[in-house]
Design an enzyme around this catalytic site. Structure first.
Site, mmCIF file in Angstrom:
data_model
loop_
_atom_site.group_PDB
_atom_site.id
_atom_site.type_symbol
_atom_site.label_atom_id
_atom_site.label_comp_id
_atom_site.label_asym_id
_atom_site.label_seq_id
_atom_site.Cartn_x
_atom_site.Cartn_y
_atom_site.Cartn_z
ATOM 1 N N ASP A 13 -9.708 41.577 43.599
ATOM 2 C CA ASP A 13 -10.202 42.372 42.474
ATOM 3 C C ASP A 13 -9.101 42.479 41.416
ATOM 4 O OD1 ASP A 13 -12.667 44.667 42.177
ATOM 5 O OD2 ASP A 13 -10.893 44.923 40.898
ATOM 6 N N ASN A 55 -21.993 48.124 45.311
ATOM 7 C CA ASN A 55 -22.631 49.010 44.343
ATOM 8 C C ASN A 55 -23.889 48.314 43.832
ATOM 9 O OD1 ASN A 55 -20.544 50.965 44.485
ATOM 10 N ND2 ASN A 55 -19.273 49.699 43.155
ATOM 11 N N GLU A 108 -21.088 47.490 37.905
ATOM 12 C CA GLU A 108 -20.671 47.090 36.556
ATOM 13 C C GLU A 108 -20.938 45.614 36.295
ATOM 14 O OE1 GLU A 108 -16.594 48.290 36.328
ATOM 15 O OE2 GLU A 108 -17.124 50.409 36.464
ATOM 16 N N VAL A 109 -20.683 44.783 37.295
ATOM 17 C CA VAL A 109 -20.869 43.333 37.109
ATOM 18 C C VAL A 109 -22.194 42.931 37.765
ATOM 19 C CG1 VAL A 109 -19.932 41.042 37.549
ATOM 20 C CG2 VAL A 109 -18.374 42.959 37.105
ATOM 21 N N HIS A 114 -21.911 41.540 44.657
ATOM 22 C CA HIS A 114 -20.576 41.403 45.238
ATOM 23 C C HIS A 114 -20.351 42.511 46.238
ATOM 24 C CE1 HIS A 114 -20.379 43.688 41.473
ATOM 25 N NE2 HIS A 114 -19.433 44.429 42.014
#
Ligand code: DGP
Length: 121
Positions: free
Chosen positions: A33, A94, A102-103, A107
């Protein structure tokens, strides 16, 4: 749900943006990350275009699903944070807005190398 080909992980998968690669096989790519939250903070992503876990489970093949789940342990072993080869870790994904994603490419985060602490803050 439309997958956004311009998300940052799609660009990493296409080699347009660099990453600190940990592991890669037919099904997954794993890299560190960019903004680590713990001593070890890795990401494991499927190679296919899936926005989140629900999209993945509804649309990926069984082979891809197994490949991603097994990829998490493979990466944990490589990072010496697995049960067999270390002291354990936390993995989480998430998912969408309330999950704080967010992305918009699925993932899994892997946190380890120290006690991770409270599950949800
Ligand atoms: P999430 O909130 O679950 O969508 O987490 C996105 C994670 O992705 C966040 O921890 C930071 C990381 N990240 C964002 N952009 C990049 C990047 O360009 N490279 C790498 N290696 N990680 C990134």
């Amino acid at each position: 749900m439309k997958y956004d080909d311009n998300n940052i992980f799609a660009k990493i998968l296409r080699g347009e943006i660099p990453c600190k690669k940990i592991y890669e096989d037919k099904y997954v790519l794993s890299f560190h990350d960019v903004n680590p939250q713990k001593k070890v903070h890795a990401l494991v992503i499927p190679k296919g275009k899936y926005a989140n876990l629900d999209d993945f489970n509804q649309n990926a093949s069984d082979e891809e699903i197994v490949g991603l789940i097994k990829g998490i342990t493979t990466v944990a072993k490589k990072l010496n944070i697995s049960v067999e080869n270390g002291d354990g870790y936390r993995t989480l994904a998430n998912i969408a807005e309330n999950g704080g994603q967010e992305v918009p490419h699925l993932h899994f985060h892997l946190f380890g190398g120290e006690k991770i602490g409270k599950m949800v803050s």
